[in-house]
Scaffold this motif. Structure first.
Motif, short mmCIF file in Angstrom:
data_model
loop_
_atom_site.label_atom_id
_atom_site.label_comp_id
_atom_site.label_asym_id
_atom_site.label_seq_id
_atom_site.Cartn_x
_atom_site.Cartn_y
_atom_site.Cartn_z
N ILE A 440 41.16 53.60 -3.44
CA ILE A 440 41.07 52.68 -4.57
C ILE A 440 40.44 53.39 -5.76
O ILE A 440 40.82 53.18 -6.91
N HIS A 441 39.47 54.25 -5.45
CA HIS A 441 38.72 54.89 -6.51
C HIS A 441 39.50 56.01 -7.19
O HIS A 441 39.21 56.38 -8.32
N ARG A 443 42.28 58.08 -9.22
CA ARG A 443 43.06 57.77 -10.39
C ARG A 443 43.99 58.91 -10.71
O ARG A 443 43.62 60.06 -10.62
N PRO A 448 44.98 53.41 -11.49
CA PRO A 448 44.42 53.24 -10.14
C PRO A 448 45.46 53.61 -9.09
O PRO A 448 46.62 53.21 -9.17
N TRP A 451 47.21 50.82 -6.89
CA TRP A 451 47.93 49.77 -7.60
C TRP A 451 49.33 49.70 -7.03
O TRP A 451 49.91 50.72 -6.73
N ILE A 454 45.53 47.19 -4.59
CA ILE A 454 44.20 46.98 -5.15
C ILE A 454 44.08 47.91 -6.34
O ILE A 454 44.15 49.12 -6.14
N PRO A 455 43.95 47.50 -7.54
CA PRO A 455 43.96 46.15 -8.06
C PRO A 455 45.30 45.45 -7.84
O PRO A 455 46.35 46.07 -8.01
N ILE A 479 52.05 49.13 -15.12
CA ILE A 479 51.03 50.15 -14.94
C ILE A 479 51.20 51.30 -15.93
O ILE A 479 50.26 51.98 -16.27
N LEU B 98 34.58 49.56 -9.40
CA LEU B 98 34.87 49.24 -8.01
C LEU B 98 33.62 48.74 -7.31
O LEU B 98 33.66 47.86 -6.47
N TYR B 150 37.80 44.03 -7.85
CA TYR B 150 38.41 45.10 -8.63
C TYR B 150 39.70 44.61 -9.28
O TYR B 150 39.98 44.97 -10.42
N SER B 151 40.46 43.75 -8.57
CA SER B 151 41.70 43.25 -9.15
C SER B 151 41.42 42.45 -10.41
O SER B 151 42.05 42.65 -11.45
#
Lengths: 493, 166
Positions: A440-441, A443, A448, A451, A454-455, A479, B98, B150-151
């Motif tokens: 998730i972290h 990039r 992200p 994506w 999440i998000p 995105i 996050l 986070y979303s």
């Protein structure tokens, strides 16, 4: 890459130019630099070229037409104009500095100096050694176009232009590498791609100061992305012009690097690596089915081994109905080590399969299947279940369409197996959680990585799970922040 | 040409508002991670099922043991999760990180397992839970918290960026 303050101009004395060339490019040292001097209307004319990058027939042709000037013309004062007219080629330019001369010469152009003139003619008839477009090995489809990008950047951009004949398609050429002077092309749709994205990418490429990017796209990628140590691929590669073209229409930016057939798609997310051209060639429902199966396969390649190992170590976690899971015969080595040995062994096989010459491949397959698989069980090193689960997990990773992603997943898989082996259930839960948080972290150029999961983005997630028929998907993915959001008009009904 | 451009920009507006998107995220998150919680309960990673919270504490009819009970429980979790998403939207949507989501998940876990535990008759006290239950449920709540948090934060940040860029 922007310098050249003290430019040396082309001298009107041709001998000065010759001495300069001798010193700068080692005219009489390097064998591949061709040089020819002829006399036209009592003036010296010199021709420079790189053998191998120009067709020798064309060089002869040029020489022949130039020499005919002696038979047909008499006005030696107008030699420059006459030569210009006689060079009947598509791209003939005049340059004024020796730096440009050298750059052009080494890119494979033919240089013509005329004594007494402060310019040099540059004729672009270069012809790089290379192959013709072939179907890429890693992205085969059953139906659909069979052409693929080649190592030649001009051919690659041409294949893209053939698919998008839009006036707003931009192919911006940049040069990277102080010594290698590799061509890099940034391709995007001017009215769709986000300005900020294009600017960021171009800035990053222009900032590169390195002597050469001989490993082409991979080296460039390492300069573009921020997380240099992440095992996960933060850009997507494709060798298929149709894949690149559809990403262009979605608002992505494509980067071509000369000498590599792989185009870089930016930005990318995890789920881009899960797509394959094949599902877009199938009926939408079948395509969805293929995707679902692929998700299961990738999921299995990540989690099957650690979860099974946990159930072997601590059978109390199994519900009554599934109590049969687990090895009947544990073998003589603890299961954790069996799995790790098995994973390493499979890596041996995979790497060997890449390097083994084709005539030996059959022999290697036999050794792998019969000797290692069967006999390892017979002598009691591995339990049959271990082999089964390792194989299923390995097949799962081969199903992953992106090779880079499958290797990254394999690393994580090994890590999870180790975590479960050492810490049991804590290893699994905390391991999976930290893996997810890491993803998730991540990039890829401000995007992200996980994506649209999440998000979360409901509409984009539907597009990921279902292969939506093209007439029903009329908006571009948010995105990439497209400037123009719709790929087709919205139906009035 | 100018007008055409304007029209195209008008079209760009999303059909759903930020809030309703956030609530939808909450609902889906509830369904998804509620189901994950049930899977974890099935495989004994956790002694506490989400079902014991939303259903078994109040209803002990026979059907709650069957699949119908599971489905009702997951749906209830989805609705509950809409409320949680609304809380996040109200309090923390402006923090684009996050870790806000992760922290949010841990706080939720604390609420469920410590603060509100006495309300639920068939949830054992924190000290009576096994270690692996605690670790598993914290992990579940953290990933749920980052999903919702986070979303919503990203959506908020993205919309603001888009408006700023016009």
């Amino acid at each position: 890459m922007k310098r050249r303050d003290n430019k040396i101009a082309v001298s009107s004395n041709i001998m000065d130019n010759q001495t300069y060339m001798k010193k700068r490019i080692g005219l009489d040292v390097s064998f591949d630099l061709g040089f020819r001097e002829i006399t036209l209307l009592r003036k010296k004319v010199q021709l420079y070229y790189v053998t191998g990058l120009c067709d020798s027939v064309i060089i002869q042709e040029i020489l022949e037409t130039l020499i005919q000037i002696n038979d047909n013309e008499a006005n030696s004062k107008k030699l420059k104009e006459i030569v210009n007219n006689r060079l009947v080629h598509q791209q003939v330019e005049e340059v004024e500095t020796m730096d440009e001369v050298v750059d052009n010469l080494l890119s494979g152009l033919i240089i013509v100096f005329v004594n007494g003139e402060k310019i040099a003619f540059v004729i672009d008839v270069r012809n790089y050694p290379g192959r013709t477009p072939e179907e890429p090995d890693t992205e085969r489809v059953i139906r659909g176009s069979r052409d693929g990008y080649t190592e030649n950047i001009v051919e690659s951009t041409a294949l893209t232009r053939r698919r998008i004949r839009d006036a707003r398609l931009r192919n911006e050429m940049l040069k990277v590498g102080e010594r290698s002077k590799t061509d890099v092309c940034v391709t995007y749709l001017e009215d769709v791609a986000d300005d900020g994205l294009v600017k960021t990418i171009k800035d990053k490429i222009e900032k590169i100061e390195v002597d050469g990017i001989t490993m082409a796209d991979k080296t460039l990628e390492e300069f573009i992305i921020d997380r240099k140590w992440s095992p996960y691929p933060l850009v997507r590669y494709t060798e298929r012009p149709d894949v690149a073209a559809s990403h262009l229409l979605e608002g992505h930016v494509i980067v071509f690097v000369d000498t590599s057939p792989s185009a870089i798609i930016l930005p990318t997310t995890f789920f881009h690596h899960m797509q394959h051209a094949e599902e877009y060639r199938e009926a939408p429902l079948t395509g969805t089915f293929i995707r679902l199966i692929r998700f299961i396969a990738v999921f299995i390649s990540l989690y099957l081994l650690p979860v099974w190992l946990l159930f072997v170590i601590e059978p109390t976690f199994l519900p009554k109905e599934l109590a049969f899971i687990g090895p009947n015969d544990e073998g003589n080595i603890p299961i954790t080590y069996q799995i790790i040995l098995g994973i390493i062994g499979l890596e041996f096989l995979r790497m060997a399969a890449i390097h083994t010459p084709t005539p030996l491949a059959t022999a290697m397959g036999l050794i792998a299947a019969v000797l290692i698989g069967q006999i390892a069980i017979d002598v009691g090193m591995f339990g049959p279940e271990v082999i089964l689960y390792i194989s299923v997990s390995a097949i799962g990773s081969y199903v992953t369409p992106s090779y880079e992603l499958s290797v990254a997943n394999k690393l994580i898989n090994l890590g999870l197996v180790l975590a479960v082996g050492f810490f049991g259930v804590y290893g699994l839960t905390i391991g999976v959680l930290s893996h997810l948080l890491f993803l998730i972290h991540l990039r890829s150029i401000k995007t992200p990585y996980l994506w649209p999961f999440i998000p979360f983005n409901p509409r984009a997630m539907l597009q990921i799970i279902f292969r939506v028929p093209k007439p029903y998907s009329n908006s571009r993915p948010s995105i990439v922040h497209p400037k123009n959001n719709y790929s087709q008009p919205i139906k009035k009904s | 040409m100018q007008e055409e451009k304007k029209l195209e920009q008008n079209k760009r507006e999303e059909p759903m508002s930020l809030l309703s998107r956030s609530l939808l995220t909450g609902f889906i998150g509830g369904l998804l991670f509620g189901s994950l919680g049930m899977v974890m309960y099935y495989f004994n990673f956790s002694e506490v099922s989400p079902k014991s919270y939303v259903l078994r504490s109040w209803v002990t009819e026979e059907w709650t043991e069957k699949w119908l009970g599971n489905i009702i429980a997951i749906l209830l979790l989805g609705i509950l999760s809409v409320l949680i998403a609304m809380c996040y939207y109200g309090l923390l949507r402006k923090i684009y990180s996050l870790w806000a989501g992760v922290l949010f998940g841990i706080i939720l876990w604390g609420l469920c397992f410590y603060l509100f535990q006495p309300i639920f008759p068939n949830i054992p006290e924190l000290s009576q839970l096994t270690n692996h239950t605690i670790v598993s449920t914290i992990c579940l709540f953290v990933i749920y918290g980052s999903f919702v948090g986070y979303s919503i934060s990203y959506d908020y940040y993205d919309t603001k960026m888009r408006e700023a860029n016009g």
